[in-house]
Design a protein around this motif. Structure first.
Motif, PDB file in Angstrom:
ATOM      1  N   THR A 236       0.834  -1.212   0.000  1.00  0.00           N
ATOM      2  CA  THR A 236       0.000   0.000   0.000  1.00  0.00           C
ATOM      3  C   THR A 236       0.867   1.261   0.000  1.00  0.00           C
ATOM      4  OG1 THR A 236      -0.131  -0.043   2.419  1.00  0.00           O
ATOM      5  CG2 THR A 236      -1.921  -1.121   1.184  1.00  0.00           C
TER       6      THR A 236
ATOM      7  N   ARG B 199       3.470  12.574  15.737  1.00  0.00           N
ATOM      8  CA  ARG B 199       2.056  12.179  15.711  1.00  0.00           C
ATOM      9  C   ARG B 199       1.483  12.160  17.114  1.00  0.00           C
ATOM     10  NH1 ARG B 199       0.066   6.938  12.481  1.00  0.00           N
ATOM     11  NH2 ARG B 199      -1.934   6.559  13.440  1.00  0.00           N
TER      12      ARG B 199
ATOM     13  N   ASN C 248      -3.398   8.296  18.668  1.00  0.00           N
ATOM     14  CA  ASN C 248      -3.735   7.765  17.345  1.00  0.00           C
ATOM     15  C   ASN C 248      -3.102   6.384  17.195  1.00  0.00           C
ATOM     16  OD1 ASN C 248      -4.428   7.361  14.724  1.00  0.00           O
ATOM     17  ND2 ASN C 248      -3.367   9.157  13.913  1.00  0.00           N
ATOM     18  N   PRO C 249      -3.921   5.319  17.298  1.00  0.00           N
ATOM     19  CA  PRO C 249      -3.379   3.957  17.406  1.00  0.00           C
ATOM     20  C   PRO C 249      -2.628   3.473  16.175  1.00  0.00           C
ATOM     21  CG  PRO C 249      -5.765   3.933  17.125  1.00  0.00           C
ATOM     22  CD  PRO C 249      -5.377   5.357  17.318  1.00  0.00           C
TER      23      PRO C 249
ATOM     24  N   HIS D 140       1.396  -5.329  12.253  1.00  0.00           N
ATOM     25  CA  HIS D 140       1.600  -6.122  11.043  1.00  0.00           C
ATOM     26  C   HIS D 140       2.128  -7.507  11.413  1.00  0.00           C
ATOM     27  CE1 HIS D 140       1.420  -1.991   9.690  1.00  0.00           C
ATOM     28  NE2 HIS D 140       1.328  -2.374   8.434  1.00  0.00           N
TER      29      HIS D 140
ATOM     30  N   THR E 292      -9.027  -2.071  21.704  1.00  0.00           N
ATOM     31  CA  THR E 292      -9.065  -2.803  20.442  1.00  0.00           C
ATOM     32  C   THR E 292      -7.708  -2.668  19.755  1.00  0.00           C
ATOM     33  OG1 THR E 292      -9.912  -0.841  19.342  1.00  0.00           O
ATOM     34  CG2 THR E 292     -11.534  -2.465  20.091  1.00  0.00           C
TER      35      THR E 292
ATOM     36  N   ARG F 197      -2.962  -6.326  10.518  1.00  0.00           N
ATOM     37  CA  ARG F 197      -2.840  -6.406   9.061  1.00  0.00           C
ATOM     38  C   ARG F 197      -1.744  -7.378   8.681  1.00  0.00           C
ATOM     39  NH1 ARG F 197      -1.544  -4.406   3.953  1.00  0.00           N
ATOM     40  NH2 ARG F 197       0.088  -2.818   3.809  1.00  0.00           N
TER      41      ARG F 197
ATOM     42  N   PRO G 241       2.768   2.762  11.407  1.00  0.00           N
ATOM     43  CA  PRO G 241       1.944   3.744  10.717  1.00  0.00           C
ATOM     44  C   PRO G 241       2.607   4.042   9.367  1.00  0.00           C
ATOM     45  CG  PRO G 241       3.391   4.872  12.229  1.00  0.00           C
ATOM     46  CD  PRO G 241       3.719   3.396  12.340  1.00  0.00           C
ATOM     47  N   SER G 242       1.965   4.818   8.531  1.00  0.00           N
ATOM     48  CA  SER G 242       2.621   5.254   7.300  1.00  0.00           C
ATOM     49  C   SER G 242       3.859   6.072   7.697  1.00  0.00           C
ATOM     50  CB  SER G 242       1.653   6.085   6.465  1.00  0.00           C
ATOM     51  OG  SER G 242       1.022   7.070   7.255  1.00  0.00           O
TER      52      SER G 242
ATOM     53  N   GLU H 146      -3.414   3.750   1.552  1.00  0.00           N
ATOM     54  CA  GLU H 146      -3.331   2.867   2.706  1.00  0.00           C
ATOM     55  C   GLU H 146      -4.460   1.832   2.705  1.00  0.00           C
ATOM     56  OE1 GLU H 146      -3.940   6.001   2.729  1.00  0.00           O
ATOM     57  OE2 GLU H 146      -2.407   7.138   3.790  1.00  0.00           O
ATOM     58  N   SER H 147      -4.243   0.780   3.516  1.00  0.00           N
ATOM     59  CA  SER H 147      -5.188  -0.337   3.565  1.00  0.00           C
ATOM     60  C   SER H 147      -6.594   0.090   3.969  1.00  0.00           C
ATOM     61  CB  SER H 147      -4.682  -1.379   4.575  1.00  0.00           C
ATOM     62  OG  SER H 147      -4.616  -0.822   5.874  1.00  0.00           O
TER      63      SER H 147
ATOM     64  N   ILE I  11      -9.669  -0.200   6.306  1.00  0.00           N
ATOM     65  CA  ILE I  11      -9.799  -0.599   7.716  1.00  0.00           C
ATOM     66  C   ILE I  11     -11.233  -1.042   7.979  1.00  0.00           C
ATOM     67  CG2 ILE I  11      -9.613   0.116  10.117  1.00  0.00           C
ATOM     68  CD1 ILE I  11      -7.487   2.069   9.345  1.00  0.00           C
TER      69      ILE I  11
ATOM     70  N   ARG J 279     -11.996   3.140   7.101  1.00  0.00           N
ATOM     71  CA  ARG J 279     -11.188   3.862   6.116  1.00  0.00           C
ATOM     72  C   ARG J 279     -11.284   3.099   4.796  1.00  0.00           C
ATOM     73  NH1 ARG J 279      -4.782   4.575   7.167  1.00  0.00           N
ATOM     74  NH2 ARG J 279      -4.766   2.358   6.661  1.00  0.00           N
TER      75      ARG J 279
ATOM     76  N   GLY K   8      -7.330   8.273  13.723  1.00  0.00           N
ATOM     77  CA  GLY K   8      -6.462   8.973  12.772  1.00  0.00           C
ATOM     78  C   GLY K   8      -7.222   9.719  11.698  1.00  0.00           C
TER      79      GLY K   8
HETATM   80  O1  TXA Z   1      -1.734   0.468   4.495  1.00  0.00           O
HETATM   81  C1  TXA Z   1      -1.626   0.758   5.696  1.00  0.00           C
HETATM   82  O2  TXA Z   1      -2.507   0.495   6.513  1.00  0.00           O
HETATM   83  C2  TXA Z   1      -0.323   1.436   6.133  1.00  0.00           C
HETATM   84  C3  TXA Z   1       0.831   0.459   5.922  1.00  0.00           C
HETATM   85  C4  TXA Z   1       2.132   0.980   6.460  1.00  0.00           C
HETATM   86  O3  TXA Z   1       0.502  -0.776   6.495  1.00  0.00           O
HETATM   87  N1  TXA Z   1      -0.413   1.878   7.489  1.00  0.00           N
HETATM   88  C5  TXA Z   1      -1.160   2.947   7.879  1.00  0.00           C
HETATM   89  O4  TXA Z   1      -1.077   3.276   9.220  1.00  0.00           O
HETATM   90  O5  TXA Z   1      -1.847   3.580   7.108  1.00  0.00           O
HETATM   91  P1  TXA Z   1      -1.536   4.700   9.801  1.00  0.00           P
HETATM   92  O6  TXA Z   1      -1.078   4.672  11.211  1.00  0.00           O
HETATM   93  O7  TXA Z   1      -1.035   5.784   8.953  1.00  0.00           O
HETATM   94  O8  TXA Z   1      -3.087   4.627   9.789  1.00  0.00           O
HETATM   95  C6  TXA Z   1      -3.737   3.761  10.689  1.00  0.00           C
HETATM   96  C7  TXA Z   1      -5.168   4.160  10.894  1.00  0.00           C
HETATM   97  C8  TXA Z   1      -5.311   5.430  11.691  1.00  0.00           C
HETATM   98  O9  TXA Z   1      -6.344   6.223  11.126  1.00  0.00           O
HETATM   99  C9  TXA Z   1      -5.721   4.883  13.055  1.00  0.00           C
HETATM  100  O10 TXA Z   1      -6.482   5.809  13.779  1.00  0.00           O
HETATM  101  C10 TXA Z   1      -6.508   3.646  12.692  1.00  0.00           C
HETATM  102  O11 TXA Z   1      -5.797   3.101  11.623  1.00  0.00           O
HETATM  103  N2  TXA Z   1      -6.537   2.641  13.790  1.00  0.00           N
HETATM  104  C11 TXA Z   1      -5.491   1.943  14.275  1.00  0.00           C
HETATM  105  N3  TXA Z   1      -5.883   1.171  15.317  1.00  0.00           N
HETATM  106  C12 TXA Z   1      -7.201   1.382  15.468  1.00  0.00           C
HETATM  107  C13 TXA Z   1      -8.190   0.899  16.390  1.00  0.00           C
HETATM  108  N4  TXA Z   1      -7.886   0.029  17.346  1.00  0.00           N
HETATM  109  N5  TXA Z   1      -9.469   1.351  16.259  1.00  0.00           N
HETATM  110  C14 TXA Z   1      -9.789   2.221  15.283  1.00  0.00           C
HETATM  111  N6  TXA Z   1      -8.899   2.710  14.395  1.00  0.00           N
HETATM  112  C15 TXA Z   1      -7.628   2.313  14.494  1.00  0.00           C
END
Ligand code: TXA
Ligand code: MG
Length: 354
Positions: A42, A65, A69-70, A74, A124, A128, A149-150, A187-188, A190, A202, A237
């Motif tokens: 991604t 950050r 923001n969780p 992986h 929670t 991924r 995270p990214s 990004e992936s 969610i 997302r 996030g």
């Molecule tokens: O594609 C992707 O998902 C990339 C690659 C690196 O794997 N990672 C990514 O991570 O986009 P990040 O941290 O940029 O975005 C993660 C999102 C954030 O919006 C965060 O709030 C949400 O996932 N998130 C993480 N844990 C969560 C949880 N327990 N409940 C709700 N949202 C969560």
């Protein structure tokens, strides 16, 4: 700190002995509490040991950050999911069967061993299983659980190439694994599996339509469907300003002819007022635009290409110090939903209909 950059060519999925040694070393850095940026299918991720609270703190610091923001954890084998969640529901097995390894993240109740530093204080956890061979190797060598995270400075567009990571992270982390451009570019997806019905928090490459087909109807977080609803998004996030170029971005929607003439008129006026103007347009309309910097995001016929180019093009406007940017809009069906979600956030939801 000096950031080591390791190039990995990984032809036909095979690593050379030097690459294998480099990846093993990167895994040791992770296990030792350090940070390594790595490619996924991604975007590039900024990885640290997911079960080490100190690593999570370092990730937040490197990105600038907010620590509420969780982070996504992986993994590199489906079974490893059981080590970080309380239970694996039937839907999670189905999603894993159909889409893993691949660009979808699932939210489930966390197991006790997952530190709150990693989940931003939530009960929670996001899990991924990426498909990128370099990511999978690094996770295996790094102890099996990598929080990532990214790999961008908070607020900037996510990195889709190692040079973007270097721009943002040089001197802040131990290592960057450079394996070329990310294939998907957004990004992936969610998917929250903690409520009665699965909810998309997302949008991403795995679309709502694809999920509907395997799970029956899934919901989409209200904050994504109608961003002006005033409702807080469930993925913490998603509430932050994100993906934004330094210049002000405006999305212009309407018939192609009307879009072109509106943009040219506005850009002309902006230029007269001393702004440096930019247009983010599709191949079909590109020659018609008049602005200081005109960038092609791909063909309207090829959404996957648009997704792949979006973040890199937004960064290029920053490189050229453009102060006013106009973009075409896109359909919000299929992959278009993810593209428009990122573009709208980058534009701070400034949309003009002509
Ligand atoms: O594609 C992707 O998902 C990339 C690659 C690196 O794997 N990672 C990514 O991570 O986009 P990040 O941290 O940029 O975005 C993660 C999102 C954030 O919006 C965060 O709030 C949400 O996932 N998130 C993480 N844990 C969560 C949880 N327990 N409940 C709700 N949202 C969560
Ligand atoms: Mg991000």
């Amino acid at each position: 700190m000096e950031t080591k950059i390791l190039k990995i060519r990984q032809e036909s999925g095979l690593f050379s002995p030097e690459e294998e040694a480099g990846l093993r070393l990167a895994g040791e850095v992770i296990k030792g509490g350090g940070l390594v940026a790595f490619p996924t299918e991604t975007v590039y991720g900024l990885g640290g040991d997911a079960l080490n609270p100190e690593s999570a703190r370092k990730i937040y610091a490197a990105k600038g950050r907010p620590s509420d923001n969780p982070l996504i954890i992986h993994i590199c084998r489906f079974e490893d999911m059981r080590g970080i969640v309380r239970e694996v529901p039937r839907e999670a097995e189905i999603i894993a069967d159909v889409f893993w390894p691949g660009p979808i993240t699932m939210i489930l109740p966390k197991a006790e061993n997952v530190p709150y530093e990693t989940t931003g204080g939530l009960d929670t956890v996001a899990v991924r299983f990426p498909s990128h061979p370099v990511a999978r190797k690094l996770i295996a060598y790094g102890g099996g659980y990598i929080a990532a995270p990214s790999a961008n400075i908070s607020g900037r567009p996510s990195p889709t190439a190692a040079r973007h990571v270097t721009e943002d992270m040089n001197g802040r982390i131990e290592m960057i694994l450079d394996a070329g451009d990310a294939g998907i570019g957004l990004e992936s997806t969610i998917l929250d599996l903690t409520s009665r019905k699965p909810v998309i928090l997302r949008p991403g490459f795995v679309t709502r339509e694809m999920l509907d087909r395997v799970l029956g109807k899934v919901d989409t977080d209200a904050a994504i469907v109608s961003p002006d609803s005033g409702q807080a998004p469930k993925a913490p996030g998603m509430k932050y300003r994100h993906y934004a170029p330094a210049g002000q971005l405006v999305i212009v929607e309407g018939e192609p002819g009307a879009v072109v003439s509106y943009i040219n008129r506005q850009a002309g006026a902006d230029k007269a007022a001393g702004e440096k103007t930019g247009v983010l347009g599709t191949k079909e309309l590109l020659v018609q635009y008049r602005a200081d910097v005109v960038k092609c995001i791909g063909s309207r016929e090829n959404e996957e290409n648009i997704a792949r180019n979006l973040f890199a093009v937004l960064r290029e406007f920053d490189d050229e110090k453009v102060t006013k940017i106009y973009s075409e809009g896109f359909s919000d069906q299929g992959l278009g939903q993810a593209i428009m979600n990122r573009l709208l956030k980058a534009a701070g939801h400034r949309v003009v209909r002509v």
